[in-house]
Design an enzyme around this catalytic site. Structure first.
Site, mmCIF file in Angstrom:
data_model
loop_
_atom_site.group_PDB
_atom_site.id
_atom_site.type_symbol
_atom_site.label_atom_id
_atom_site.label_comp_id
_atom_site.label_asym_id
_atom_site.label_seq_id
_atom_site.Cartn_x
_atom_site.Cartn_y
_atom_site.Cartn_z
ATOM 1 N N ARG A 76 0.831 -1.203 0.000
ATOM 2 C CA ARG A 76 0.000 0.000 0.000
ATOM 3 C C ARG A 76 0.872 1.262 0.000
ATOM 4 O O ARG A 76 0.506 2.275 -0.558
ATOM 5 C CB ARG A 76 -0.916 -0.024 1.227
ATOM 6 C CG ARG A 76 -1.601 1.283 1.576
ATOM 7 C CD ARG A 76 -2.651 1.624 0.539
ATOM 8 N NE ARG A 76 -3.330 2.892 0.824
ATOM 9 C CZ ARG A 76 -2.825 4.084 0.580
ATOM 10 N NH1 ARG A 76 -1.607 4.204 0.089
ATOM 11 N NH2 ARG A 76 -3.525 5.177 0.847
ATOM 12 N N TYR A 77 2.007 1.191 0.705
ATOM 13 C CA TYR A 77 2.919 2.332 0.808
ATOM 14 C C TYR A 77 4.210 1.968 0.094
ATOM 15 O O TYR A 77 4.688 0.827 0.214
ATOM 16 C CB TYR A 77 3.201 2.662 2.280
ATOM 17 C CG TYR A 77 1.944 2.983 3.063
ATOM 18 C CD1 TYR A 77 1.349 4.242 2.958
ATOM 19 C CD2 TYR A 77 1.331 2.025 3.868
ATOM 20 C CE1 TYR A 77 0.188 4.529 3.656
ATOM 21 C CE2 TYR A 77 0.174 2.308 4.571
ATOM 22 C CZ TYR A 77 -0.400 3.568 4.460
ATOM 23 O OH TYR A 77 -1.557 3.847 5.147
ATOM 24 N N ARG A 80 7.207 0.226 2.206
ATOM 25 C CA ARG A 80 6.986 -0.861 3.159
ATOM 26 C C ARG A 80 5.848 -1.754 2.705
ATOM 27 O O ARG A 80 4.895 -1.289 2.086
ATOM 28 C CB ARG A 80 6.723 -0.309 4.565
ATOM 29 C CG ARG A 80 5.655 0.760 4.662
ATOM 30 C CD ARG A 80 6.050 1.732 5.784
ATOM 31 N NE ARG A 80 4.965 2.591 6.258
ATOM 32 C CZ ARG A 80 4.622 3.733 5.667
ATOM 33 N NH1 ARG A 80 5.197 4.127 4.560
ATOM 34 N NH2 ARG A 80 3.656 4.469 6.196
ATOM 35 N N CYS A 89 -4.486 -16.618 15.139
ATOM 36 C CA CYS A 89 -4.015 -15.882 16.315
ATOM 37 C C CYS A 89 -4.259 -16.757 17.539
ATOM 38 O O CYS A 89 -5.008 -17.726 17.461
ATOM 39 C CB CYS A 89 -4.789 -14.578 16.482
ATOM 40 S SG CYS A 89 -4.734 -13.542 15.013
ATOM 41 N N CYS A 93 -9.441 -10.962 18.539
ATOM 42 C CA CYS A 93 -9.925 -9.685 19.064
ATOM 43 C C CYS A 93 -11.212 -9.340 18.337
ATOM 44 O O CYS A 93 -11.242 -9.340 17.103
ATOM 45 C CB CYS A 93 -8.908 -8.581 18.802
ATOM 46 S SG CYS A 93 -7.209 -9.047 19.167
ATOM 47 N N CYS A 96 -10.953 -6.857 15.511
ATOM 48 C CA CYS A 96 -9.969 -7.114 14.451
ATOM 49 C C CYS A 96 -10.364 -6.400 13.149
ATOM 50 O O CYS A 96 -11.461 -6.579 12.630
ATOM 51 C CB CYS A 96 -9.859 -8.609 14.170
ATOM 52 S SG CYS A 96 -8.609 -8.965 12.910
ATOM 53 N N ARG A 98 -8.874 -6.810 10.307
ATOM 54 C CA ARG A 98 -8.564 -7.622 9.129
ATOM 55 C C ARG A 98 -9.441 -8.869 9.095
ATOM 56 O O ARG A 98 -9.007 -9.957 8.719
ATOM 57 C CB ARG A 98 -7.071 -7.954 9.124
ATOM 58 C CG ARG A 98 -6.566 -8.353 7.745
ATOM 59 C CD ARG A 98 -5.051 -8.398 7.673
ATOM 60 N NE ARG A 98 -4.460 -7.128 7.356
ATOM 61 C CZ ARG A 98 -3.283 -6.705 7.828
ATOM 62 N NH1 ARG A 98 -2.601 -7.452 8.657
ATOM 63 N NH2 ARG A 98 -2.803 -5.526 7.468
ATOM 64 N N ASP A 260 -11.329 1.046 12.778
ATOM 65 C CA ASP A 260 -11.717 1.125 11.368
ATOM 66 C C ASP A 260 -13.198 0.796 11.175
ATOM 67 O O ASP A 260 -13.809 0.124 12.004
ATOM 68 C CB ASP A 260 -10.859 0.158 10.538
ATOM 69 C CG ASP A 260 -9.405 0.598 10.491
ATOM 70 O OD1 ASP A 260 -9.163 1.810 10.402
ATOM 71 O OD2 ASP A 260 -8.516 -0.282 10.552
ATOM 72 N N ASP A 297 -7.043 5.295 9.702
ATOM 73 C CA ASP A 297 -6.763 4.713 8.385
ATOM 74 C C ASP A 297 -7.999 5.027 7.560
ATOM 75 O O ASP A 297 -9.075 4.466 7.813
ATOM 76 C CB ASP A 297 -6.540 3.195 8.528
ATOM 77 C CG ASP A 297 -5.348 2.721 7.719
ATOM 78 O OD1 ASP A 297 -5.143 3.276 6.614
ATOM 79 O OD2 ASP A 297 -4.641 1.809 8.174
ATOM 80 N N LYS A 304 -3.198 6.132 6.072
ATOM 81 C CA LYS A 304 -3.162 6.631 7.448
ATOM 82 C C LYS A 304 -2.951 8.144 7.479
ATOM 83 O O LYS A 304 -2.093 8.659 6.769
ATOM 84 C CB LYS A 304 -2.008 5.975 8.199
ATOM 85 C CG LYS A 304 -2.189 4.491 8.468
ATOM 86 C CD LYS A 304 -1.032 3.983 9.317
ATOM 87 C CE LYS A 304 -1.153 2.508 9.637
ATOM 88 N NZ LYS A 304 -0.909 1.638 8.480
HETATM 89 C C1 LIG Z 1 -0.133 0.665 8.577
HETATM 90 C C2 LIG Z 1 0.429 -0.051 7.454
HETATM 91 C C3 LIG Z 1 1.813 -0.058 7.220
HETATM 92 C C4 LIG Z 1 2.806 0.595 8.151
HETATM 93 O O1 LIG Z 1 2.602 1.962 8.315
HETATM 94 P P1 LIG Z 1 3.516 2.804 9.320
HETATM 95 O O2 LIG Z 1 2.865 4.141 9.317
HETATM 96 O O3 LIG Z 1 4.877 2.829 8.726
HETATM 97 O O4 LIG Z 1 3.504 2.136 10.643
HETATM 98 C C5 LIG Z 1 2.264 -0.737 6.105
HETATM 99 N N1 LIG Z 1 1.428 -1.366 5.257
HETATM 100 C C6 LIG Z 1 0.098 -1.357 5.455
HETATM 101 C C7 LIG Z 1 -0.771 -2.059 4.482
HETATM 102 C C8 LIG Z 1 -0.443 -0.714 6.569
HETATM 103 O O5 LIG Z 1 -1.769 -0.744 6.771
HETATM 104 S S1 SF4 Z 2 -6.256 -7.670 15.765
HETATM 105 FE FE1 SF4 Z 2 -6.858 -9.417 14.436
HETATM 106 S S2 SF4 Z 2 -4.939 -10.145 13.557
HETATM 107 FE FE2 SF4 Z 2 -4.379 -8.867 15.338
HETATM 108 S S3 SF4 Z 2 -4.228 -10.321 17.064
HETATM 109 FE FE3 SF4 Z 2 -6.306 -9.512 17.081
HETATM 110 S S4 SF4 Z 2 -7.490 -11.008 15.881
HETATM 111 FE FE4 SF4 Z 2 -5.325 -11.374 15.413
#
Ligand SMILES: *Cc1c(COP(=O)(O)O)cnc(C)c1O
Ligand code: SF4
Length: 335
Positions: A76-77, A80, A89, A93, A96, A98, A260, A297, A304
């Site tokens: 995405r960035y 990174r 996990c 949570c 979560c 995701r 989110d 985000d 972000k």
């Molecule tokens: C948050 C995130 C990152 C890391 O972002 P930082 O601001 O550097 O902590 C990298 N990739 C994705 C997809 C993210 O959601």
């Molecule tokens: S936020 Fe989602 S991916 Fe992260 S530890 Fe909790 S359940 Fe697992």
């Protein structure tokens, strides 16, 4: 579980019609819950509630699927990537973000997928940080963790690897001397960072902090990401205590995330105006080192952005005008 916790009507209703993220609470977390406190902060994070069945929000508000270059790599960035090492996990949570991926069918990463990720990094020199995330990377076997760390390192000496996990809270016993030897060796070959996810001071148990210390004593810096959650940590007193104690434990508070807009989490979200009030109060009480960045985000994969009270109130070619935290006006020359 039902006998220990005396489920509320909303919790019972989820059990009658479970959907979305499965229920999984590790023993250390379960033992932390005060059965007589319906508002226990650990209970609120891990015991499901029927309000999760509200399907009005998106499953992927960050448009991660769109930014995925493969099943497990989100780019995405520019500099990174996030590598989704597993969908498992030690506990799930309820907030979560995701959940389109977590505890679904992907399972744990294979050696071949690790090799593919290493090739991707070789071809993308602009990437200099990798988030090893998921899911929780420490649900992988020692052997697979070792394979992953050494394979990625072999292709890219310069890579910064972030180990993203909630295992220090949900299963601190995971960090055995054998596993820590693997981590120590990997850290000698290149920089590792531990990224934890503490949301409430109650999670800072002696066992949990000892497992973090096993990293910091190796010279691995530790950063924490907190999610702002209704009824868990949505007040300045709780977050102040959390951040002060984190910093004293050599864990730098990094982000405080706005929850989110993910399906099934509406009841845990804090209104933005309230979040900003809390941020303002925390900024008064906490040192710069103890202060996390309140971050959202943005929906539809907007990325972000940091939320904070605005001090720059106007600018022109000659002058930038600010308010001080006390509300007074100050001018600063533009050139
Ligand atoms: C948050 C995130 C990152 C890391 O972002 P930082 O601001 O550097 O902590 C990298 N990739 C994705 C997809 C993210 O959601
Ligand atoms: S936020 Fe989602 S991916 Fe992260 S530890 Fe909790 S359940 Fe697992």
């Amino acid at each position: 579980m039902e006998t220990k916790l005396h489920l509320t009507d909303r919790e019972k209703a989820w059990f009658e019609n479970p959907s979305g993220l499965p229920l999984l609470i590790s023993r250390p977390l379960f033992d932390l819950i005060d059965p007589d406190d319906m508002n226990d902060p650990v209970r609120k994070q891990f015991v499901p509630d029927v309000r999760e069945n509200d399907k009005s929000a998106s499953l992927d508000p960050l448009a991660e699927t769109e930014h995925s270059v493969s099943k497990r790599i989100i780019h995405r960035y520019e500099h990174r990537i996030a590598f989704l090492t597993t969908d498992r996990c030690f506990s799930y949570c309820r907030h979560c973000f995701r959940r389109r991926f977590t505890a679904k069918e992907s399972g744990a990463v294979t050696e071949r997928e690790i090799d593919e990720a290493a090739s991707y990094l070789e071809a993308h020199e602009e990437v200099y940080e990798v988030l090893l995330t998921g899911g929780d990377m420490f649900t992988l076997s020692d052997r697979m963790i070792e394979y992953m760390l050494s394979t990625l390192r072999r292709k890219r000496k310069d890579l910064v690897l972030r180990l993203c996990t909630r295992a220090n809270i949900s299963f601190p016993q995971r960090f055995t001397p054998e596993l820590m030897q693997i981590i120590e060796k990997a850290n000698e070959e290149g920089p590792l960072y531990l990224m934890t996810h503490y949301n409430h001071p109650a999670e800072l148990t002696p066992e949990s902090l000892a497992s973090v210390k096993a990293f910091t004593r190796l010279g691995i810096a530790c950063f924490n990401q907190t999610v702002l959650l209704r009824g868990v940590n949505d007040n300045a007193d709780t977050l102040e205590k959390l951040c002060v104690r984190l910093l004293a434990s050599r864990i730098k508070p990094y982000y405080l995330f706005q929850c989110d807009l993910v399906e099934g989490t509406a009841h845990l979200r804090v209104p933005l105006a309230k979040g900003l009030e809390i941020e303002k109060e925390l900024r008064k009480r906490l040192s710069g080192l103890a202060m996390p960045q309140y971050t959202i985000d943005l929906p539809e994969g907007g990325g972000k952005v940091i939320l904070t009270e605005q001090h720059l109130i106007s600018r022109d070619d000659e002058t930038f005008t600010f308010t001080t935290p006390e509300g007074e006006i100050r001018h600063y020359p533009a050139n």
